[in-house]
Design a protein around this motif. Structure first.
Motif: not given
Length: 173
Positions: A15-25
């Motif tokens: 399970i992934f968060d998106v902003d700051g994990v799968l995309s730059p912050d």
């Protein structure tokens, strides 16, 4: 050889968060004020391979854009929680729908809204540039920053530990 101090053979879902994990912050905004996210292609490939190989996969994010939903749905992810204001509620919903147990779950988050989820799963993962509080609860801190391959890093290590990384599904989309 994995650098993660956890029994990776237990992991059945990511399970992934998106902003700051799968995309730059740091993200640009459109003229309408809509966040425009960059997504790492190698993360996407690893996520798609994990889905095709039978692993569970989910997204839990506070964001809400059609582009994010479409991108991850195209990778084969069925469980996409958008506008998540209390992420632990969505984790509980996911576990109820899928039957996964906490020790079978890897969750990657980078900031305070991810804290309760990270405390509730077996393998909490943080990007290299996560908030200090999140790094404090992570069992693994990736050498990658958010948006720079965190998902690829952890998925590859788990799948290698389970002997599923270089399977028949690995050589195509």
């Amino acid at each position: 050889m994995s650098s993660i101090n956890y029994d990776l053979t237990k992991i059945k879902t990511f399970i992934f968060d998106v902003d700051g994990v799968l995309s730059p912050d740091c993200i640009p905004l459109s003229i309408e004020g809509v966040p425009m996210r960059m997504i790492n292609i190698k993360d996407g490939y690893a996520m798609n391979l994990a889905c095709k190989s039978g692993y569970g996969m989910a997204i839990i994010t506070g964001g809400d854009t059609d582009a994010v939903r479409l991108r991850f749905a195209r990778l084969g992810i069925e469980h996409i929680y958008m506008k998540s204001s209390i992420k632990i509620n969505d984790l509980n919903d996911y576990m109820a729908k899928t039957g996964y147990k906490p020790e079978e779950i890897m969750y990657s988050g980078d900031d305070l809204p991810d804290m309760h989820v990270m405390q509730a799963v077996g393998l909490p993962v943080a990007p290299a540039d996560a908030a200090p509080e999140i790094k404090g609860v992570a069992k693994y801190i990736s050498h990658k920053k958010g948006g720079d391959g965190v998902a690829r890093d952890v998925i590859e290590q788990v799948m290698k530990a389970q002997g599923t990384w270089m399977n028949d599904q690995a050589f195509g989309w």
